[in-house]
Design a protein around this motif. Structure first.
Motif: not given
Length: 819
Positions: A730, A735-736, A738-739, A742-743
């Protein structure tokens, strides 16, 4: 591994020594494996120990209070008998002394019917350099015979000692005998001075004696009651021993007949009686703690379930991580039975360590529990650490072993070895196991929400008891009680007043005293209950009924200042008022509401007869004179009365600017034999039971929540480890951090949300059983549940953040290269 396989073969030989050697080898290997993973091992053992210890401790207490036979001969034939009355002071159950005598004489179902009363002031033991206050149980002469108790020394009471002019005798408890007579056998026949009168010691109770009423007892003495003499009414607790073969139903039928006669003889006295109460003594002794013990039993069971779920989760995560090892061992020849045995040995070691730790914890827990809760639970002094407690821990351990052993054996038996090897290389894991781990965490969270909700409701109860309007200011106020028993009890009213004035002057001279007052009551007490009467209304029945009673309190002019009580209207008593005693009264708001609804009580005539009435001159605020959880009783404060038919101790209220402890020390240094207590301490005693309930359930709740949050952390941490390759891909695709953060945190929030929903639903259903323990808050208080859910969300977020941050900080290239 080859050597290990060879050793495996030896365990299959018929030689028993080989089997034992293989078993020992399994234990050593399991111990090494667990030692290499200390965090997992400590977490699993501690979870089991806490769950097993809590369950064993509570089961031990429940067994003592409810199941263990009472320590009396043929205890199953002992019953408690009373009439149940309703009234402003709340429902009460007791028997009046005339009825006790009539029932003892006329019943056909009891071998013996005995009575006791522990009400009234403590006795004063004289004849020593310093008088000592002791607690006497006043009993009927046949009391010990009813309970089939034979004194260790001397004899029981005789019938003549029940007469008012009969010989005065006492039977000592074993502790009192050892403390005051140094266990001398010649104590029997000696005399002691109680309240200025000589009593002969006729016996010493056995060490195993348990008084059937929950009260501190130093000695027993007969009360004066005789069917051939005039006697006054008093209330007593009555116990009977049924004749052999008589059932409880037969005994009730016989006493119902006698109860009907009593109501016919005293119709006004029994106007609030609601029926006859008869219980087996064991059931009566359990008393009002049944609800609390059932709550604690449920809390302990929930804690054990959370512990089991937590350990199961830890084990499944660990087994998933060891899938490669298991596959390799199977590939080189280890049979599935052999692998299952090794796994079972590791589980058995964990449970054994947990059980041993639980035995230590339950021993310590029961000692602490008995120390702090002896006054809250009946029969708690009988709780002992014996084989039954350990048997409970062992049974729970075996059950836990069976549960934990079943899952890995099932998994090991169904695993596709080739698939496991392939998935192990990619860090995969079975989805079914992942779902089960999440389900276990949701279960832990739900159970912890139930416990935390119950603890929060009890905490709110305690808060309301301390912070709801008290009607007075307890800070820096001391009550000083000077006993007037013994020779001083027979002083004249004038001498008594002179003594009181001297003590009052002495108290006011102590540095730090703001004010002091002679009184008969504190804001937390009602010393005397009388019939309320108004001069403009017909005089009520001369018996205490549900709606015609009022508390009386003679007090001095500085009472309001000393107690910190508020004047609502009118005025309080002044020095000039005491020049004409017995003429004025100040009532509280409860009395004004009850007896002067919609009108002003000022100037009204109350509490008198003929031409002798008291004029109401003021109304003061209500105080908690019936306890912190009950409404105030109507009360009147008087400017002196005629001499009481009984002698009271001198009671003073002292408000101080100095620390209360220093003031109490200064009072005792005045060579004044007195009992000194702060109003804060008195309130603390009133809140002892709810405070104990709160602390106990809150402790269970805190441990449960901690284990549940550890479960959330463990699941997410394991998920991050298993999904390293996916997360790396990812992040490589853009994908950052932060993402990714959050996941992972989203999964923690979903777990917490599911647990909160299930937990609140369960709490709304189960906390209704706490109603009897609550005050100032309902079992469905929405603010409590919102607070619990918010707290759970914050805790789950904190547990989710660490594994989420670790996932967000992964280097995608390093992760992919490693995988």
């Amino acid at each position: 591994m080859a050597g290990h396989a060879g050793r495996e073969y030896s365990t299959r030989q018929p030689d028993g020594r080989g089997r034992f050697a293989g078993f020992g080898q399994d234990i050593r290997f399991a111990a090494r494996v667990l030692r290499r993973q200390p965090v997992f091992t400590v977490a699993a053992v501690l979870s089991l120990a806490l769950g097993i210890a809590a369950t064993a401790a509570v089961c031990s207490i429940v067994d003592t209070v409810f199941l263990r036979p009472l320590p009396y001969t043929h205890a199953e034939r002992l019953v408690w008998v009373a009439a149940h009355f309703a009234g402003t002071g709340g429902p009460r159950s007791y028997l009046l002394s005339p009825d006790y005598l009539a029932w003892r004489r006329d019943n056909r179902v009891f071998e013996q019917l005995a009575a006791t009363t522990v009400a009234g002031p403590a006795s004063m033991l004289l004849g020593s350099p310093e008088p000592t206050e002791i607690h006497a149980g006043r009993v009927s002469a046949n009391f010990l015979d009813t309970f089939a108790i034979t004194p260790a020394l001397g004899r029981s009471f005789e019938a003549a000692e029940e007469l008012s002019n009969g010989p005065k005798a006492v039977v000592l408890t074993d502790q009192f005998w050892r403390q005051h007579f140094h266990a001398r056998s010649d104590a029997v026949g000696s005399a002691i001075m109680l309240d200025g009168q000589p009593y002969t010691v006729v016996g010493v109770l056995p060490k195993s004696f348990i008084f059937p009423v929950d009260a501190k007892i130093d000695l027993l003495t007969p009360f004066a009651i005789s069917p051939t003499e005039d006697y006054r009414f008093f209330t007593c607790a009555v116990f009977g021993r049924l004749k052999p073969g008589v059932t409880l139903a037969q005994a009730r039928a016989n006493l119902e007949t006698l109860f009907a006669v009593a109501k016919a003889n005293f119709p006004l006295m029994y106007s609030t009686a609601t029926g006859l109460v008869m219980q087996p003594l064991a059931e009566h002794r359990a008393g009002d703690v049944r609800t609390l013990l059932l709550v604690l039993l449920g809390a302990a069971g929930s804690l054990l379930a959370i512990a089991c779920a937590n350990v199961a989760n830890l084990l499944m995560a660990r087994w998933s991580g060891r899938s490669r090892e298991l596959a390799v061992r199977a590939a080189i020849g280890a049979g599935r039975g052999r692998l299952a045995r090794q796994l079972f040995t590791e589980i058995a070691l964990l449970v054994a360590a947990g059980a041993l730790s639980a035995m230590v914890l339950v021993t310590a827990a029961l000692r602490v529990f008995v120390h702090f809760a002896a006054a809250e639970f009946p029969r708690l002094s009988e709780v002992t650490i014996d084989g039954r407690v350990f048997a409970i821990a062992l049974a729970v351990s075996v059950l836990t072993t069976a549960i934990f052993g079943g899952l890995p054996l099932l998994w090991a038996g169904r695993a596709d070895l080739q698939s496991v090897l392939q998935q192990a290389g990619r860090g995969g894991s079975a989805r079914g196991h992942s779902f089960l781990r999440r389900a276990l965490v949701v279960t832990e969270l739900a159970l912890s929400v139930v416990l935390v909700s119950g603890g929060a409701l009890l905490f709110e109860t305690l808060w309301h008891m301390w912070n709801d309007s008290l009607g007075f200011q307890p800070e820096h106020v001391l009550s000083v009680s000077v006993p007037l028993r013994g020779p001083s009890a027979r002083i004249t009213d004038a001498a008594r007043q002179s003594l009181a004035s001297g003590i009052l002057d002495d108290l006011r001279r102590i540095p730090g005293t703001q004010t002091a007052v002679l009184t008969e009551c504190t804001p937390l007490s009602v010393p005397l209950i009388a019939i309320f009467a108004r001069s403009d209304r017909p005089r009520p029945d001369p018996y205490f009924r549900d709606n015609n009673t009022i508390g009386l309190c003679d007090t001095g002019t500085d009472y309001l200042k000393a107690a910190g009580t508020r004047l609502v209207t009118g005025r309080f008593l002044t020095d000039e008022d005491f020049l004409h005693p017995g003429t004025l009264a100040v009532i509280n708001q409860a009395a004004a509401r009850a007896y002067f609804p919609g009108e002003s009580p000022l100037g009204e005539q109350i509490l008198g007869s003929g031409s002798n009435w008291r004029t109401v001159v003021g109304v003061i605020a209500d105080t908690k004179n019936q306890g912190l959880t009950r409404p105030a009783m109507p009360q009147a404060f008087l400017n002196g009365t005629a001499s009481r038919p009984f002698v009271k101790d001198l009671l003073f209220l002292v408000r101080t600017m100095a620390p209360p402890a220093a003031m109490a020390h200064a009072i005792r240094d005045r060579n004044l034999f007195s009992q000194v207590e702060t109003l804060d301490d008195a309130m603390g005693q009133m809140t002892a039971t709810p405070r104990f309930n709160t602390v106990l359930l809150a402790t269970f709740a805190a441990i449960a929540l901690l284990m549940a949050i550890v479960g959330v952390y463990g699941v997410l941490a394991f998920t991050v480890t298993q999904r390293r390759q996916e997360i790396g891909i990812r992040m490589a695709l853009g994908a950052s951090p932060q993402a990714v953060l959050s996941l992972v945190m989203r999964e923690g929030v979903l777990l917490a949300g599911a647990g909160a929903v299930a937990g609140v639903a369960g709490a709304l259903f189960l906390t209704r059983y706490l109603k009897a323990l609550l005050y100032g808050v309902t079992a469905t208080d929405p603010r409590t549940y919102v607070g619990v859910v918010v707290g759970l969300a914050l805790a789950a977020a904190a547990a989710s953040f660490l594994p989420a941050r670790r996932a967000a900080s992964l280097d995608p290239m390093t992760t992919l290269r490693h995988e």
